[in-house]
Design an enzyme around this catalytic site. Sequence first.
Site, PDB file in Angstrom:
ATOM      1  N   GLN A  48       0.827  -1.215   0.000  1.00  0.00           N
ATOM      2  CA  GLN A  48       0.000   0.000   0.000  1.00  0.00           C
ATOM      3  C   GLN A  48       0.860   1.264   0.000  1.00  0.00           C
ATOM      4  OE1 GLN A  48      -2.666  -1.453   3.423  1.00  0.00           O
ATOM      5  NE2 GLN A  48      -4.034  -0.211   2.183  1.00  0.00           N
ATOM      6  N   LEU A  91      -7.351   1.707   3.474  1.00  0.00           N
ATOM      7  CA  LEU A  91      -6.707   3.005   3.220  1.00  0.00           C
ATOM      8  C   LEU A  91      -6.389   3.206   1.740  1.00  0.00           C
ATOM      9  CD1 LEU A  91      -4.352   3.335   6.327  1.00  0.00           C
ATOM     10  CD2 LEU A  91      -6.700   4.136   6.024  1.00  0.00           C
ATOM     11  N   HIS A 136      -3.598  -8.275   1.253  1.00  0.00           N
ATOM     12  CA  HIS A 136      -2.899  -7.247   0.468  1.00  0.00           C
ATOM     13  C   HIS A 136      -1.602  -7.802  -0.112  1.00  0.00           C
ATOM     14  CE1 HIS A 136      -5.058  -3.494   0.677  1.00  0.00           C
ATOM     15  NE2 HIS A 136      -5.187  -3.550   1.996  1.00  0.00           N
TER      16      HIS A 136
HETATM   17 CO    CO Z   1      -6.503  -2.503   3.153  1.00  0.00          CO
END
Ligand code: CO
Length: 192
Positions: A48, A91, A136
């Site tokens: 991320q 996020l 993720h």
């Molecule tokens: Co996430």
Amino acid sequence: MKIVHYPHPTLRYNSATVRQVDAELKKICAEMFDLMYEANGIGLAANQVDLPLRLFVCNVAGKPDEGEEFVFINPVVSRPKGNEEKEEGCLSLPGVYGAVRRPETITFQAYTLDGQEFKQELSGMFARVVQHELDHLNGVLFTDRMTETGKLAVRPELDEFEYDYELRLRNGEAPDDDAVVQRLKEIEAKYC
Ligand code: CO
């Protein structure tokens, strides 16, 4: 370093096993906590922040002066038990929420920044966060795990994210997929 949003290609990248931890990586993790708190999150995976490494940070309390901070490296989930549906957000998809069904209890194993093994049976919010973050690292987003009805409901929001990214690509504000992958391979060569 900043948090990348859907559909940035690194979010779909299958992250590589971390083989060495240096001072720079420790600094990166500290920065990941800062970004996570700033965005009011409780977990943040390396991809991320555009890094192809199998690690994530989390603190279920979501505040620097509360709860406990964890950096989990090369995490593995086993012995899933039960299942529970709860609303999740991410996020990398700010403003998008939806119900996701996941095992309620899991055995979670990972390494900490100083090479200690962490192995614990987790349940509740902690179990959910680590499963979301581990997803993720495998290029999976929580929206992939929603029901067909749930996916339909968030489709317009995902379309908007895709449209924005397309625009940034066309304006040269975002690197194309080949440039992203080449950079990821360089980082991988350093830590994996
Ligand atoms: Co996430």
